[in-house]
Design a protein around this motif. Structure first.
Motif, PDB file in Angstrom:
ATOM      1  N   UNK A 525       0.817  -1.219   0.000  1.00 60.28           N
ATOM      2  CA  UNK A 525       0.000   0.000   0.000  1.00 60.28           C
ATOM      3  C   UNK A 525       0.851   1.268   0.000  1.00 60.28           C
ATOM      4  N   UNK A 526       1.858   1.313   0.850  1.00 58.70           N
ATOM      5  CA  UNK A 526       2.685   2.519   0.962  1.00 58.70           C
ATOM      6  C   UNK A 526       3.400   2.818  -0.358  1.00 58.70           C
ATOM      7  N   UNK A 527       3.932   1.768  -0.981  1.00 55.52           N
ATOM      8  CA  UNK A 527       4.636   1.959  -2.244  1.00 55.52           C
ATOM      9  C   UNK A 527       3.671   2.369  -3.353  1.00 55.52           C
ATOM     10  N   UNK A 528       2.483   1.787  -3.353  1.00 56.24           N
ATOM     11  CA  UNK A 528       1.475   2.141  -4.361  1.00 56.24           C
ATOM     12  C   UNK A 528       1.047   3.594  -4.215  1.00 56.24           C
ATOM     13  N   UNK A 529       0.925   4.052  -2.981  1.00 55.96           N
ATOM     14  CA  UNK A 529       0.573   5.451  -2.742  1.00 55.96           C
ATOM     15  C   UNK A 529       1.678   6.378  -3.249  1.00 55.96           C
ATOM     16  N   UNK A 530       2.929   5.948  -3.118  1.00 59.88           N
ATOM     17  CA  UNK A 530       4.048   6.754  -3.635  1.00 59.88           C
ATOM     18  C   UNK A 530       4.044   6.784  -5.160  1.00 59.88           C
ATOM     19  N   UNK A 531       3.674   5.671  -5.786  1.00 57.20           N
ATOM     20  CA  UNK A 531       3.495   5.655  -7.239  1.00 57.20           C
ATOM     21  C   UNK A 531       2.434   6.674  -7.648  1.00 57.20           C
ATOM     22  N   UNK A 532       1.327   6.701  -6.908  1.00 60.96           N
ATOM     23  CA  UNK A 532       0.239   7.625  -7.218  1.00 60.96           C
ATOM     24  C   UNK A 532       0.713   9.070  -7.152  1.00 60.96           C
ATOM     25  N   UNK A 533       1.478   9.393  -6.110  1.00 61.54           N
ATOM     26  CA  UNK A 533       1.990  10.757  -5.963  1.00 61.54           C
ATOM     27  C   UNK A 533       2.926  11.117  -7.106  1.00 61.54           C
ATOM     28  N   UNK A 534       3.791  10.179  -7.497  1.00 65.33           N
ATOM     29  CA  UNK A 534       4.727  10.435  -8.596  1.00 65.33           C
ATOM     30  C   UNK A 534       3.970  10.660  -9.898  1.00 65.33           C
ATOM     31  N   UNK A 535       2.957   9.849 -10.174  1.00 62.22           N
ATOM     32  CA  UNK A 535       2.218   9.953 -11.427  1.00 62.22           C
ATOM     33  C   UNK A 535       1.337  11.192 -11.496  1.00 62.22           C
ATOM     34  N   UNK A 536       0.634  11.504 -10.402  1.00 60.84           N
ATOM     35  CA  UNK A 536      -0.440  12.489 -10.481  1.00 60.84           C
ATOM     36  C   UNK A 536      -0.283  13.698  -9.554  1.00 60.84           C
ATOM     37  N   UNK A 537       0.867  13.840  -8.892  1.00 61.27           N
ATOM     38  CA  UNK A 537       1.002  14.970  -7.973  1.00 61.27           C
ATOM     39  C   UNK A 537       2.327  15.702  -8.156  1.00 61.27           C
ATOM     40  N   UNK A 538       3.422  15.153  -7.627  1.00 63.18           N
ATOM     41  CA  UNK A 538       4.711  15.853  -7.713  1.00 63.18           C
ATOM     42  C   UNK A 538       5.861  14.858  -7.573  1.00 63.18           C
ATOM     43  N   UNK A 539       7.078  15.381  -7.818  1.00 60.21           N
ATOM     44  CA  UNK A 539       8.287  14.574  -7.689  1.00 60.21           C
ATOM     45  C   UNK A 539       9.001  14.823  -6.361  1.00 60.21           C
ATOM     46  N   UNK A 540       8.371  15.550  -5.445  1.00 59.30           N
ATOM     47  CA  UNK A 540       9.048  16.013  -4.232  1.00 59.30           C
ATOM     48  C   UNK A 540       9.641  14.880  -3.405  1.00 59.30           C
ATOM     49  N   UNK A 541       8.885  13.798  -3.235  1.00 63.50           N
ATOM     50  CA  UNK A 541       9.354  12.700  -2.385  1.00 63.50           C
ATOM     51  C   UNK A 541      10.655  12.108  -2.919  1.00 63.50           C
ATOM     52  N   UNK A 542      10.751  11.963  -4.228  1.00 66.63           N
ATOM     53  CA  UNK A 542      11.973  11.431  -4.824  1.00 66.63           C
ATOM     54  C   UNK A 542      13.161  12.340  -4.608  1.00 66.63           C
ATOM     55  N   UNK A 543      12.940  13.661  -4.735  1.00 64.18           N
ATOM     56  CA  UNK A 543      14.038  14.613  -4.515  1.00 64.18           C
ATOM     57  C   UNK A 543      14.498  14.594  -3.058  1.00 64.18           C
ATOM     58  N   UNK A 544      13.549  14.433  -2.142  1.00 65.20           N
ATOM     59  CA  UNK A 544      13.918  14.365  -0.723  1.00 65.20           C
ATOM     60  C   UNK A 544      14.815  13.162  -0.436  1.00 65.20           C
TER      61      UNK A 544
END
Length: 624
Positions: A525-544
């Protein structure tokens, strides 16, 4: 045999071929090339055609290059094509146990060889660049190079190779122009050197010959409408922009057709075939150097009559929307449009990025060098790295930053003048954010309400018109969503747009992703939610986490729990989200697309009875 072959001689040696039992050794232009067995088989069959030795070798080398990348064209197909060209011709003579090729004078390349030649030309220049970056990345890991040296080294590489990249794109054109356009739209992770160089590709690709374009227009009108060019147009004038598939001219219709000024979009010669062939090279490049880029560029439209119909549909939808007085979509002249010609209303204005740059330049008396320095500094401040030597932009005031940017060259400016310029910059930033929010709102409305949106919103497609409204052009990559797709996407975006990051919210996002059609190997679930953020929101988590690009962050997520099913509808909406983030970076604005689209997603869910009410009894707002 090997020592005899490689012995150097002062006398010039002729190009020659030696057969070693199961492969060929070619001496060409002073260089020895050893072909693999499969490349040798292709070379053997090609020499039975009327192709020159150089063309035969080029095709074989291309086959060998593809084989190394584990993505080669069909050898059987190439063999059949070349053999059918002239099956009776044999250019082989046996001398001293070795096959020697006597070839006729070189001729111009046939159309069936063009894809091979283009691939060879591409890899000849791009291959060394890819290797240079790969080697540098490996060196950083092994030598534990510090952050400052890494930044300086990367900058040197970007400066060195960006111009070469542009030359390759302009030389080959076709799909490579589209790739350059997409890269120039992602200022949030593509190096600034490439952004600056590739921005010319948005609409300033060197145009095709005017006479050639005029001939295409003439043929289109005659074959499709039975009209003569002279009875339709009084003039076909200046080039307004030239890009990947076609180029746009300003033109004036004859009095018989209204006499108004229009824009005509003319398809480049052989555009469709060239793109189809270039996709094979691009997919290999994705495997070697650009993982995650393959879905970014997919289907393209090669029928301008379809684009004309898209314009009609989008105009009708906009006219019924809350944005009817804020944006303009050009009206096509349907009776003059065809597969290779699009005639439409002329919109007078500037590209959004150029408009912003022009306003900043006016602050510095037209000094473009200083303007770009200011914009670059503001952009870099948005994407600070995690290096310990860096300090965050939040620790510096706006006036301090401006003082640092202006430096020695503006010592004559007192604190009051610098303060005024800082306020002007803040006002411009606010204006840019308003315009960007409007574009995002329009797109959100189109996605969730209309199910019809522009899948290619790069900066060259957005104009600031003389009347102050925004012009939205180029609907060649229009995408459609079914009702079920819109509602499934709305579920994901409405969950993402919440301000909370609680465990409940993570499960809600993951559940919405699965309802949309996403499937991962382990259902994390946690990883899928991160996929969702990357696809439809922002790249912030990856940069962090220290990932310089969304592609590298995507690789990281796939290493934890890879996605095994991704719906096509999601790919194109995600691509649109990515392009908007890049546009935001060009305009020095940080974006979270789900936050802008959530209102439209909730409206769609409420209207279709698949979501909770927007207001509880009309009295209380939704509790996030």
């Amino acid at each position: 045999m090997g020592s005899n072959i490689h012995r150097q001689s002062n006398s010039p040696q002729k190009d020659r071929v030696t057969y070693t039992g199961n492969s060929y050794l070619i001496y060409l232009n002073g260089t020895f090339v050893f072909l693999s067995r499969k490349a040798s088989a292709l070379f053997h069959d090609m020499t039975k055609t009327r192709c020159s030795l150089k063309l035969c070798a080029a095709a074989a080398l291309c086959c060998q290059t593809y084989a190394v990348c584990d993505h080669r064209p069909s050898i059987h197909f190439l063999r059949t094509t070349f053999s059918n060209a002239n099956p009776a011709l044999s250019l082989y003579q046996v001398q001293n146990g070795a096959s020697v090729v006597h070839h006729p004078p070189s001729i111009s390349s046939s159309s069936f060889l063009e894809p091979t030649i283009r691939a060879v030309r591409f890899w000849r220049h791009v291959g060394p660049i890819v290797l240079h970056y790969k080697f540098t990345e490996l060196w950083f890991k092994v030598a534990h190079v510090n952050a400052k040296v890494r930044r300086e080294t990367w900058d040197e590489l970007h400066d060195l190779h960006s111009q070469t990249g542009l030359r390759v794109i302009l030389d080959l054109r076709g799909l490579f122009v589209k790739i350059g356009q997409v890269m120039s739209s992602r200022a949030d992770f593509i190096p600034r050197q490439y952004i600056d160089v590739f921005q010319t590709l948005q609409d300033s690709v060197p145009p095709w010959n005017h006479a050639q374009i005029q001939e295409i227009v003439r043929d289109s009108l005659k074959s499709c409408q039975g009209l003569q060019l002279e009875e339709v147009f009084d003039e076909i004038g200046e080039v307004l922009g030239s890009a990947s598939i076609g180029q746009v001219h300003k033109a004036k219709l004859s009095q018989k057709y209204g006499g108004e000024t229009v824009a005509i979009k003319v398809m480049h010669p052989n555009a469709e075939k060239m793109f189809r062939d270039d996709f094979k090279v691009f997919r290999t490049l994705c495997k070697v150097a650009l993982p995650g880029w393959d879905p970014i560029i997919r289907e393209l439209e090669f029928d301008y009559s379809n684009e004309a119909n898209n314009l009609i549909c989008v105009r009708n939808n906009i006219a019924k929307s809350p944005y009817a007085n804020k944006v303009v979509v050009p009206e096509p002249k349907m009776d003059l449009c065809s597969k290779k010609l699009l005639v439409m209303e002329f919109l007078s204005g500037k590209k959004l990025a150029s408009h912003i740059e022009g306003r900043v330049a006016s602050m510095f008396d037209g000094d473009l060098s200083m303007t770009r320095k200011v914009l670059k500094a503001k952009q870099q401040a948005m994407f600070e790295t995690n290096d310990s030597e860096s300090c965050t932009n939040s620790e510096k005031g706006v006036l301090w930053q401006l003082n640092e940017i202006l430096g020695e060259s503006h010592k004559n400016l007192n604190i009051l003048n610098k303060g005024v310029k800082a306020l002007q910059l803040a006002s411009l930033s606010h204006d840019a954010r308003k315009k960007l929010s409007l574009i995002l709102d329009v797109t959100g409305h189109q996605i969730f309400n209309d199910g019809l949106y522009n899948g290619d919103p790069h900066p060259g497609n957005i104009l600031v018109l003389d009347c102050g409204r925004l012009g939205l052009i180029d609907y060649g990559q229009t995408r459609r969503l079914t009702k079920s797709e819109r509602l499934a996407l709305a579920g994901v975006v409405s969950s993402l747009g919440k301000s909370t990051n609680s465990l409940k919210s993570v499960h809600e996002i993951a559940d919405a992703m699965r309802k949309f059609g996403f499937r991962s190997r382990d259902s994390n679930d946690e990883n899928t939610a991160k996929f969702a953020a990357l696809y439809f929101d922002s790249d912030d988590e990856g940069r962090k986490l220290g990932y310089a690009t969304p592609q590298k962050y995507l690789q990281y997520l796939n290493a934890i729990d890879p996605m095994v099913a991704v719906p096509d509808a999601a790919v194109f909406v995600a691509r649109t989200s990515f392009l908007f983030r890049g546009l935001g970076a060009l305009l020095q604005q940080s974006l979270h697309t789900s936050q802008h689209w959530r209102r439209h997603a909730l409206t769609a869910l409420e209207r279709n009875g698949d979501g909770r009410p927007l207001y509880n009894l009309g009295m209380y707002p939704i509790n996030d």
